[in-house]
Design an enzyme around this catalytic site. Structure first.
Site, PDB file in Angstrom:
ATOM      1  N   ASP A  51       0.857  -1.187   0.000  1.00  0.00           N
ATOM      2  CA  ASP A  51       0.000   0.000   0.000  1.00  0.00           C
ATOM      3  C   ASP A  51       0.897   1.242   0.000  1.00  0.00           C
ATOM      4  OD1 ASP A  51       0.984   0.038   2.597  1.00  0.00           O
ATOM      5  OD2 ASP A  51      -0.824  -0.856   3.416  1.00  0.00           O
ATOM      6  N   ASP A  53       1.425   5.021   1.532  1.00  0.00           N
ATOM      7  CA  ASP A  53       1.017   5.989   2.554  1.00  0.00           C
ATOM      8  C   ASP A  53       1.606   7.340   2.230  1.00  0.00           C
ATOM      9  OD1 ASP A  53      -0.524   4.380   4.397  1.00  0.00           O
ATOM     10  OD2 ASP A  53       1.340   3.285   4.707  1.00  0.00           O
ATOM     11  N   ASP A 125       8.459   3.290  13.708  1.00  0.00           N
ATOM     12  CA  ASP A 125       9.076   2.173  14.428  1.00  0.00           C
ATOM     13  C   ASP A 125      10.546   1.917  14.063  1.00  0.00           C
ATOM     14  OD1 ASP A 125       8.130   1.289  11.954  1.00  0.00           O
ATOM     15  OD2 ASP A 125       6.837  -0.270  12.764  1.00  0.00           O
TER      16      ASP A 125
HETATM   17  P1  ATP Z   1       3.418  -3.065   4.936  1.00  0.00           P
HETATM   18  O1  ATP Z   1       2.426  -2.091   4.379  1.00  0.00           O
HETATM   19  O2  ATP Z   1       4.271  -3.724   3.917  1.00  0.00           O
HETATM   20  O3  ATP Z   1       2.799  -4.002   5.904  1.00  0.00           O
HETATM   21  P2  ATP Z   1       4.433  -0.741   6.279  1.00  0.00           P
HETATM   22  O4  ATP Z   1       5.763  -0.451   6.925  1.00  0.00           O
HETATM   23  O5  ATP Z   1       4.035   0.153   5.169  1.00  0.00           O
HETATM   24  O6  ATP Z   1       4.468  -2.251   5.833  1.00  0.00           O
HETATM   25  P3  ATP Z   1       2.001   0.112   7.471  1.00  0.00           P
HETATM   26  O7  ATP Z   1       1.216  -0.558   8.541  1.00  0.00           O
HETATM   27  O8  ATP Z   1       1.426   0.283   6.117  1.00  0.00           O
HETATM   28  O9  ATP Z   1       3.345  -0.726   7.399  1.00  0.00           O
HETATM   29  O10 ATP Z   1       2.451   1.512   8.054  1.00  0.00           O
HETATM   30  C1  ATP Z   1       3.050   2.537   7.283  1.00  0.00           C
HETATM   31  C2  ATP Z   1       4.142   3.217   8.102  1.00  0.00           C
HETATM   32  O11 ATP Z   1       3.579   3.755   9.315  1.00  0.00           O
HETATM   33  C3  ATP Z   1       5.253   2.290   8.575  1.00  0.00           C
HETATM   34  O12 ATP Z   1       6.249   2.105   7.601  1.00  0.00           O
HETATM   35  C4  ATP Z   1       5.772   3.022   9.787  1.00  0.00           C
HETATM   36  O13 ATP Z   1       6.600   4.104   9.436  1.00  0.00           O
HETATM   37  C5  ATP Z   1       4.493   3.592  10.402  1.00  0.00           C
HETATM   38  N1  ATP Z   1       3.911   2.645  11.358  1.00  0.00           N
HETATM   39  C6  ATP Z   1       2.938   1.743  11.130  1.00  0.00           C
HETATM   40  N2  ATP Z   1       2.626   1.062  12.246  1.00  0.00           N
HETATM   41  C7  ATP Z   1       3.428   1.543  13.205  1.00  0.00           C
HETATM   42  C8  ATP Z   1       3.588   1.256  14.587  1.00  0.00           C
HETATM   43  N3  ATP Z   1       2.848   0.312  15.172  1.00  0.00           N
HETATM   44  N4  ATP Z   1       4.497   1.971  15.282  1.00  0.00           N
HETATM   45  C9  ATP Z   1       5.232   2.941  14.680  1.00  0.00           C
HETATM   46  N5  ATP Z   1       5.138   3.243  13.391  1.00  0.00           N
HETATM   47  C10 ATP Z   1       4.243   2.568  12.652  1.00  0.00           C
HETATM   48 MG    MG Z   2       2.269   0.026   4.128  1.00  0.00          MG
END
Ligand code: ATP
Ligand code: MG
Length: 380
Positions: A51, A53, A125
């Site tokens: 996805d 963001d 994170d």
């Molecule tokens: P994926 O979408 O592949 O699962 P992602 O890293 O993009 O991985 P998302 O849940 O889409 O994960 O979150 C987007 C971003 O928001 C992350 O890359 C991170 O920077 C931040 N983020 C998400 N969840 C957390 C959390 N629990 N604590 C801190 N930062 C977070």
């Molecule tokens: Mg993501």
């Protein structure tokens, strides 16, 4: 210290055109705006992001005004969803700072304080998840060494690891997921904290853990995730009734294959696999007092699911499927007369129950092979 890496152009096919439209619209309205997080990480590694963001210095209400088809969501933090289809939206967040208002457990409850890009970095994170991409300048902004970590395939926490896991224990699951997905090494600090802080997962709501479980296992690297969860003692806080066996391994590897082949998946299947042995053990116990084998099965299924949803909540449609898969096993374990065979073949859950039987025969129940052959021929 801020580092800017210039001249980064990604393959247009890998960039989501709707996300780029959102970035451009916010940029033209005079705001600072970036792609952020997992999409930048995955693009830099040449992977297809799950996805996209977007993060900006515009306040949620200002973003909302720019897009006709958008809505403000979220209680813990206000976000804007820009809608592009029935299931497609792009999430836009405003730069946030710090962690506010924690409960006794240390878990964050509200942190709706807007901030600058630099402050926004600190609430994320891992270093590899704190990269900001500016698609109109072709620049990646990196405050914490995320680019270096990506090169070395290492995962480091941005802030203090112990505190970070206390604030949000789900980060432990995320650490394991990213390590498996990217084939990356977890820092020594993260590993120690995982071993020590796994019990914090008990404080996370079962609904959130359900969402995380789907992300953990519905992918091409689910088996690696499973092994890591077990190694760090995290599995116990998702599936306390589950004990590892070859069936689970086989089913997770099979899920990866199905994804590669673009075949359909339902999370019910994996939950049925994870809880199968527990259900059998419960059944053996109940059967001692219950004369009806059928009722004993029904009761065993019910009991195991009630225990499971104390940890990970499962929607009703899913538990219905899980129970059906289980109940159909005893019917499929025998060759059936023609009429009954035809009836079972028409059952909407037959295919799932058959796949379940097949994987059992290929792992923990090789004696089922002849009956698998029977059902395979029956489908021809
Ligand atoms: P994926 O979408 O592949 O699962 P992602 O890293 O993009 O991985 P998302 O849940 O889409 O994960 O979150 C987007 C971003 O928001 C992350 O890359 C991170 O920077 C931040 N983020 C998400 N969840 C957390 C959390 N629990 N604590 C801190 N930062 C977070
Ligand atoms: Mg993501």
């Amino acid at each position: 210290m801020q580092a800017v890496r210039k001249g980064i152009k990604f393959d247009k096919k890998k960039l989501d055109k709707d996300a780029i439209y959102v970035v451009n619209t916010i940029h033209k309205a005079g705001f600072e705006v970036y792609l952020v997080g997992g999409c930048v990480r995955d693009l830099l590694l040449g992977l297809e992001p799950k996805d996209f963001d977007v993060v900006t210095n515009a306040k949620p209400e200002q973003v909302h005004q720019l897009f006709r088809r958008s809505c403000l969501i979220g209680q813990r933090f206000r976000l804007v969803h820009i809608i592009f289809g029935r299931r497609k939206f792009i999430e836009v967040a405003t730069f946030r700072r710090g962690q506010a208002q924690t409960k006794k457990t240390g878990i964050i409850r509200r942190d709706n304080c807007y901030g600058t890009l630099e402050e926004d970095v600190m609430r994320r994170d891992f270093n590899i998840n704190a990269l900001y991409y500016n698609p109109y300048k072709y620049e990646v902004i990196d405050y914490v060494g995320g680019l270096k970590d990506l090169n070395k395939k290492e995962i480091h926490m941005i802030a203090n690891c112990k505190l970070s896991f206390e604030q949000d224990p789900v980060r432990m699951l995320r650490a394991v997921r990213f390590a498996s997905k990217l084939d990356a090494k977890l820092s020594a600090e993260i590993k120690t904290c995982l071993f020590n802080q796994a019990p914090l997962l008990a404080n996370v709501s079962p609904a959130r853990l359900y969402e995380e479980c789907i992300k953990l296992f519905h992918n091409q690297y689910g088996f690696k995730v499973y092994q890591q969860l077990e190694k760090y003692g995290l599995l116990l806080y998702l599936f306390k009734q589950t004990q590892s066996n070859d069936f689970i391994k086989k089913a997770l590897l099979n899920t990866s294959e199905r994804i590669k082949q673009n075949k359909s998946l339902t999370p019910a299947f994996l939950f049925a696999v994870f809880l199968w042995q527990a259900q059998n053990m419960r059944f053996s116990h109940i059967k001692k007092q219950q004369r009806s084998v059928f009722l004993a099965r029904v009761q065993a299924s019910e009991d195991v699911i009630i225990e499971q949803i104390k940890q990970v909540s499962l929607p009703r449609w899913l538990t219905t499927k899980v129970k059906d898969i289980w109940l159909m096993q005893s019917k499929l374990e025998k060759r059936q007369p023609q009429k009954k065979t035809r009836e079972l073949l028409k059952n909407p859950h037959f295919r799932m129950a058959y796949d379940f039987l097949l994987l059992r025969s290929q792992s923990i129940n090789p004696e089922l092979q002849p009956v698998v052959d029977f059902w395979m021929k029956a489908q021809l």
